[in-house]
Write an enzyme that holds these catalytic residues in place. Structure first.
Site, PDB file in Angstrom:
ATOM      1  N   SER A 124       0.820  -1.210   0.000  1.00  0.00           N
ATOM      2  CA  SER A 124       0.000   0.000   0.000  1.00  0.00           C
ATOM      3  C   SER A 124       0.852   1.257   0.000  1.00  0.00           C
ATOM      4  O   SER A 124       1.921   1.298   0.629  1.00  0.00           O
ATOM      5  CB  SER A 124      -0.906  -0.003   1.232  1.00  0.00           C
ATOM      6  N   GLU A 126       0.146   3.708   1.681  1.00  0.00           N
ATOM      7  CA  GLU A 126       0.147   4.200   3.059  1.00  0.00           C
ATOM      8  C   GLU A 126       1.450   3.854   3.784  1.00  0.00           C
ATOM      9  O   GLU A 126       1.732   4.409   4.839  1.00  0.00           O
ATOM     10  CB  GLU A 126      -1.044   3.624   3.824  1.00  0.00           C
ATOM     11  N   TYR A 148      -2.219   0.782  10.306  1.00  0.00           N
ATOM     12  CA  TYR A 148      -2.412   0.110   9.022  1.00  0.00           C
ATOM     13  C   TYR A 148      -1.137   0.181   8.184  1.00  0.00           C
ATOM     14  O   TYR A 148      -0.659  -0.830   7.663  1.00  0.00           O
ATOM     15  CB  TYR A 148      -3.572   0.756   8.259  1.00  0.00           C
TER      16      TYR A 148
END
Length: 329
Positions: A124, A126, A148
């Site tokens: 990801s 992120e 996360y």
């Protein structure tokens, strides 16, 4: 003979598009679902007569070993995850179990049962968090800003480690934000397009949002799953950034969505502090050069077309829901 693929997270946005894509290529597709008293199959209802669903769980090593032994797949796409970033602050331990140790369990099951299986891991954007460079490439250091993001860094590096330690064909796709009409309502893109549709149809009169200046690199999920498949068709395994290379603020998303139905967004959008992150990621923009040059991948749907597609789908969905059932003849 046709190829066999396992997809964890088949009931999610990416899993449903990937299942369609692989079925069209003649694959046998086996989808992994967790045991649940309330199955969430709405994204794949139209595929249920073409896919096989098997029960397994990223929290249960033996279920993954059994799955691998029974199916013996050529390819394994690990898309299942605790994927809603804000919720990861509320459940950081469970997020880690799914997104970190869950990946390790998949790799171990593959390694012990059928080590020639080609594996795709969903990484990801992120992971970049507090970005060290703009745009972000495969070589940009990670500085995640949420539980996360931290969990995804572990999943990413354990995949690299198994590739380098055991010679497994294991790839990670560092996907930047990818959206569609199948996106969950908790994500800001669907929250906006669903809110616009409700306001347009007189079902709501306002739309509360968080940081309108946060910027993201948004693409269409239906384009991104092609890159996943292309990674597993290469001669050697590697990791790739999958992105559009363009960035847009939430404010632009809002302007396009409201404008598409002829509404002035400033009359309806309210900034609500409840939706601000404890640690915001300000600027994520991917450099897809490697995916473009080595995989031959480019996205087909641009940002305005994506937003309009989602608005139209939400308007149609809500209009259909409002139509009273016709009496049986």
């Amino acid at each position: 003979m046709s190829q066999t693929a396992i997809i964890t997270g088949i009931t999610g946005q990416d899993g449903s598009y990937l299942a369609e894509f692989l079925l069209d290529k003649g694959y046998r597709v086996v989808g992994v679902v967790r045991r649940s008293s309330a199955p969430n199959l709405w994204r794949i209802e139209h595929l249920l007569d073409r896919v096989e669903l098997r029960s397994a769980d990223l929290l249960d090593q033996l279920s993954l070993v059994r799955l691998m032994d029974e199916v013996r797949p050529d390819e394994f796409y690990n898309l299942a995850a605790m994927s809603f970033v804000p919720a990861s602050w509320d459940t950081p331990l469970l997020t880690g179990e799914f997104n970190s140790q869950g990946v390790t369990r998949v790799l171990e099951a593959i390694r012990h049962v059928k080590p020639d299986t080609r594996m795709y891991q969903a990484s990801s954007s992120e992971m970049y968090g507090k970005v060290r460079a703009v745009p972000q490439s495969e070589d940009t250091p990670f500085h995640p800003r949420s539980p996360y993001g931290v969990s995804k860094v572990f999943g990413h590096y354990i995949t690299v480690n198994y590739r380098e330690s055991y010679g497994m064909f294991a790839c990670s796709g560092i996907l930047f934000n990818h959206e569609s009409p199948r996106r969950g309502l908790e994500f800001v893109t669907r929250k906006v397009t669903d809110g616009v549709a409700r306001i347009k149809l007189g079902l709501a009169d306002s739309l509360p949002l968080g940081n309108l200046d946060a910027r993201r690199d948004w693409g269409f999920a239906g384009d991104y799953i092609k890159a996943m498949w292309l990674m597993l068709q290469q001669a050697t395994p590697d990791d790739y950034v999958v992105a559009t290379g363009e960035t847009h603020p939430v404010r632009e998303l809002v302007e396009i969505a409201f404008g598409h139905v002829g509404l002035d967004w400033e009359r309806y959008v309210k900034v609500d502090a409840r939706f601000l992150r404890p640690a915001e990621v300000d600027l994520l923009i991917g450099d897809p050069t490697k995916a473009r040059t080595q995989l031959g991948w480019t996205p087909d749907v641009d940002f305005p077309a994506l937003v309009k597609m989602m608005v139209e789908a939400d308007v149609a969905r809500l209009e259909k829901a409002a139509v009273p059932a016709q009496p049986l003849a």
